[in-house]
Scaffold this motif. Structure first.
Motif, PDB file in Angstrom:
ATOM      1  N   LEU A  30      10.629  -3.528  -6.581  1.00 27.79           N
ATOM      2  CA  LEU A  30      10.406  -2.922  -5.305  1.00 27.79           C
ATOM      3  C   LEU A  30      10.257  -4.047  -4.120  1.00 27.79           C
ATOM      4  CD1 LEU A  30       7.954  -0.255  -6.545  1.00 27.79           C
ATOM      5  CD2 LEU A  30      10.197  -0.134  -6.200  1.00 27.79           C
ATOM      6  N   ASP A  31      10.849  -3.740  -2.996  1.00 27.57           N
ATOM      7  CA  ASP A  31      10.557  -4.611  -1.613  1.00 27.57           C
ATOM      8  C   ASP A  31       8.998  -4.205  -1.322  1.00 27.57           C
ATOM      9  OD1 ASP A  31      10.520  -2.351  -0.175  1.00 27.57           O
ATOM     10  OD2 ASP A  31      12.642  -2.552   0.548  1.00 27.57           O
ATOM     11  N   THR A  32       8.635  -5.027  -0.385  1.00 24.67           N
ATOM     12  CA  THR A  32       7.246  -4.996   0.211  1.00 24.67           C
ATOM     13  C   THR A  32       6.615  -3.495   0.452  1.00 24.67           C
ATOM     14  OG1 THR A  32       7.338  -7.289   0.803  1.00 24.67           O
ATOM     15  CG2 THR A  32       5.546  -5.818   1.656  1.00 24.67           C
ATOM     16  N   ALA A  33       7.818  -2.819   1.330  1.00 27.58           N
ATOM     17  CA  ALA A  33       7.362  -1.571   1.853  1.00 27.58           C
ATOM     18  C   ALA A  33       7.376  -0.421   0.684  1.00 27.58           C
ATOM     19  CB  ALA A  33       8.373  -1.100   2.826  1.00 27.58           C
ATOM     20  N   ALA A  34       8.405  -0.539  -0.233  1.00 29.40           N
ATOM     21  CA  ALA A  34       8.412   0.316  -1.463  1.00 29.40           C
ATOM     22  C   ALA A  34       7.054   0.045  -2.365  1.00 29.40           C
ATOM     23  CB  ALA A  34       9.615   0.263  -2.436  1.00 29.40           C
ATOM     24  N   LEU A  35       6.769  -1.088  -2.448  1.00 31.34           N
ATOM     25  CA  LEU A  35       5.496  -1.603  -3.197  1.00 31.34           C
ATOM     26  C   LEU A  35       4.199  -0.864  -2.733  1.00 31.34           C
ATOM     27  CD1 LEU A  35       4.511  -2.667  -5.778  1.00 31.34           C
ATOM     28  CD2 LEU A  35       4.069  -4.898  -4.476  1.00 31.34           C
ATOM     29  N   HIS A  36       4.209  -0.951  -1.302  1.00 27.20           N
ATOM     30  CA  HIS A  36       3.124  -0.416  -0.391  1.00 27.20           C
ATOM     31  C   HIS A  36       3.092   1.099  -0.660  1.00 27.20           C
ATOM     32  CE1 HIS A  36       1.062  -3.749   1.733  1.00 27.20           C
ATOM     33  NE2 HIS A  36       1.955  -4.215   1.220  1.00 27.20           N
ATOM     34  N   ALA A  37       4.260   1.646  -0.663  1.00 32.56           N
ATOM     35  CA  ALA A  37       4.316   3.149  -0.657  1.00 32.56           C
ATOM     36  C   ALA A  37       3.861   3.854  -2.069  1.00 32.56           C
ATOM     37  CB  ALA A  37       5.745   3.607  -0.438  1.00 32.56           C
ATOM     38  N   ALA A  38       4.523   2.802  -3.217  1.00 27.99           N
ATOM     39  CA  ALA A  38       3.967   3.281  -4.674  1.00 27.99           C
ATOM     40  C   ALA A  38       2.407   3.096  -4.645  1.00 27.99           C
ATOM     41  CB  ALA A  38       4.810   2.250  -5.438  1.00 27.99           C
ATOM     42  N   VAL A  39       1.801   2.202  -4.185  1.00 23.35           N
ATOM     43  CA  VAL A  39       0.513   2.038  -4.279  1.00 23.35           C
ATOM     44  C   VAL A  39      -0.281   3.200  -3.321  1.00 23.35           C
ATOM     45  CG1 VAL A  39      -1.432   0.724  -3.598  1.00 23.35           C
ATOM     46  CG2 VAL A  39       0.279  -0.388  -4.553  1.00 23.35           C
ATOM     47  N   ALA A  40       0.187   3.565  -2.457  1.00 24.44           N
ATOM     48  CA  ALA A  40      -0.379   4.779  -1.659  1.00 24.44           C
ATOM     49  C   ALA A  40      -0.127   6.287  -2.377  1.00 24.44           C
ATOM     50  CB  ALA A  40       0.474   4.949  -0.256  1.00 24.44           C
ATOM     51  N   ARG A  41       0.901   6.331  -3.031  1.00 21.03           N
ATOM     52  CA  ARG A  41       1.098   7.499  -4.126  1.00 21.03           C
ATOM     53  C   ARG A  41       0.190   7.456  -5.130  1.00 21.03           C
ATOM     54  NH1 ARG A  41       6.462   6.191  -2.960  1.00 21.03           N
ATOM     55  NH2 ARG A  41       6.780   5.488  -4.879  1.00 21.03           N
ATOM     56  N   LEU A  42       0.111   6.409  -5.976  1.00 24.77           N
ATOM     57  CA  LEU A  42      -0.822   6.018  -6.889  1.00 24.77           C
ATOM     58  C   LEU A  42      -2.257   6.376  -6.580  1.00 24.77           C
ATOM     59  CD1 LEU A  42      -0.846   5.255  -9.926  1.00 24.77           C
ATOM     60  CD2 LEU A  42      -0.916   2.882  -9.245  1.00 24.77           C
ATOM     61  N   VAL A  43      -2.675   5.599  -5.594  1.00 24.37           N
ATOM     62  CA  VAL A  43      -4.161   5.782  -5.390  1.00 24.37           C
ATOM     63  C   VAL A  43      -4.231   6.161  -3.835  1.00 24.37           C
ATOM     64  CG1 VAL A  43      -6.449   4.390  -5.316  1.00 24.37           C
ATOM     65  CG2 VAL A  43      -4.579   4.021  -6.840  1.00 24.37           C
ATOM     66  N   PRO A  44      -3.911   7.726  -3.642  1.00 24.38           N
ATOM     67  CA  PRO A  44      -3.879   7.980  -2.319  1.00 24.38           C
ATOM     68  C   PRO A  44      -5.049   7.609  -1.358  1.00 24.38           C
ATOM     69  CG  PRO A  44      -3.325   9.722  -3.419  1.00 24.38           C
ATOM     70  CD  PRO A  44      -3.750   8.732  -4.478  1.00 24.38           C
ATOM     71  N   ASP A  45      -6.490   7.694  -1.783  1.00 26.09           N
ATOM     72  CA  ASP A  45      -7.399   7.102  -0.953  1.00 26.09           C
ATOM     73  C   ASP A  45      -7.749   5.752  -0.960  1.00 26.09           C
ATOM     74  OD1 ASP A  45      -8.181   6.770  -3.500  1.00 26.09           O
ATOM     75  OD2 ASP A  45     -10.350   7.832  -3.513  1.00 26.09           O
ATOM     76  N   GLY A  46      -6.776   4.833  -1.501  1.00 24.65           N
ATOM     77  CA  GLY A  46      -6.879   3.353  -1.100  1.00 24.65           C
ATOM     78  C   GLY A  46      -7.959   2.924  -2.003  1.00 24.65           C
TER      79      GLY A  46
END
Length: 192
Positions: A30-46
Motif C-alpha cells: 500500500l502507498d502512504t495514503a492507502a495505508l492511512h486509509a486502511a488504518v482509519a477503517r481498522l480503528v475508526p476512532d484512531g
C-alpha cells in the motif's frame, strides 16, 4: 534492507500462520495514503495504538519492507495490519502491529506478534527487531526474548500523542525462547 532468499537454520520458519492467526503479505504494498486509509477503517476512532503504528513507520510507505494483513483463521476476517521496515540500523528491523481490539479475541495480539517477529528473523539477517508500542500496552509484553528500551522515536518521525515504549527482541534469545512459543501456538490443544 534486502530480504533473505532462503530461510536458514532449523528453528526459524517462513510460515506465517498459527492455529488462530494468519499474516497475509500485501503485494503490491500500500502507498502512504492507502495505508492511512486502511488504518482509519481498522480503528475508526484512531487512538494511541493507531498513532504509534503510523507515527513510527517510515514517512513514506515505499520504505516499508513488508506489509501484512492480519487475519483470523477461523473466519478469514481481517483484524489488523503489520509492517516490517528498516529502522536505520544495519543490524535491526522494526516491526509494527495494529489490531482492531473488537475483532481480536484475547491472545490473538500475542500470536500475531510472535508470527511477525519470527518472520522478521527468518527473512532478514538482523541481530534484533525493534517493536514500538504505546507505553500503556507495555505491560502486555513479558517474554524472556523481549528486552525493554527507553528509546525515543527517531527525529524524522511525527510527534506522538502518547508515551512510547520500544522493545528489542534479540535473535539469540528469540531462537531459544520465541521459537518454542511459536511451536506451541501452532499445535492444537491435544498436542501440547
Amino acid at each position: 534492507m534486502p530480504r533473505r532468499e532462503q530461510v536458514t537454520g532449523n528453528m526459524l520458519t517462513a510460515r506465517l500462520s498459527s492455529r488462530r492467526i494468519e499474516l497475509a503479505e500485501v503485494r503490491p504494498r500500500l502507498d502512504t495514503a492507502a495505508l492511512h486509509a486502511a488504518v482509519a477503517r481498522l480503528v475508526p476512532d484512531g487512538g494511541d495504538d493507531a498513532a504509534v503504528f503510523l507515527g513510527t513507520l517510515p514517512e513514506h510507505a515505499d520504505a516499508v519492507s513488508a506489509q501484512f494483513t492480519v487475519r483470523r483463521a477461523d473466519v478469514g476476517a481481517g483484524i489488523g495490519l503489520a509492517c516490517l521496515s528498516d529502522c536505520g540500523a544495519a543490524d535491526a528491523i522494526q516491526a509494527n502491529l495494529l489490531l482492531n481490539p473488537a475483532s481480536a479475541p484475547y491472545g490473538m495480539g500475542l500470536e500475531a506478534t510472535v508470527l511477525l517477529l519470527d518472520h522478521a528473523f527468518a527473512s532478514w539477517p538482523v541481530r534484533l527487531v525493534r517493536f514500538p508500542v504505546p507505553a500503556v500496552r507495555a505491560k502486555n509484553f513479558s517474554l524472556p526474548a523481549i528486552i525493554s528500551e527507553n528509546t525515543p522515536p527517531p527525529h524524522d518521525r511525527r510527534e506522538l500523542p502518547c508515551e512510547l515504549k520500544v522493545f528489542s527482541i534479540h535473535r539469540a534469545p528469540w531462537e531459544k525462547f520465541g521459537t518454542q512459543l511459536l511451536t506451541r501456538l501452532r499445535r492444537g490443544p491435544s498436542d501440547q
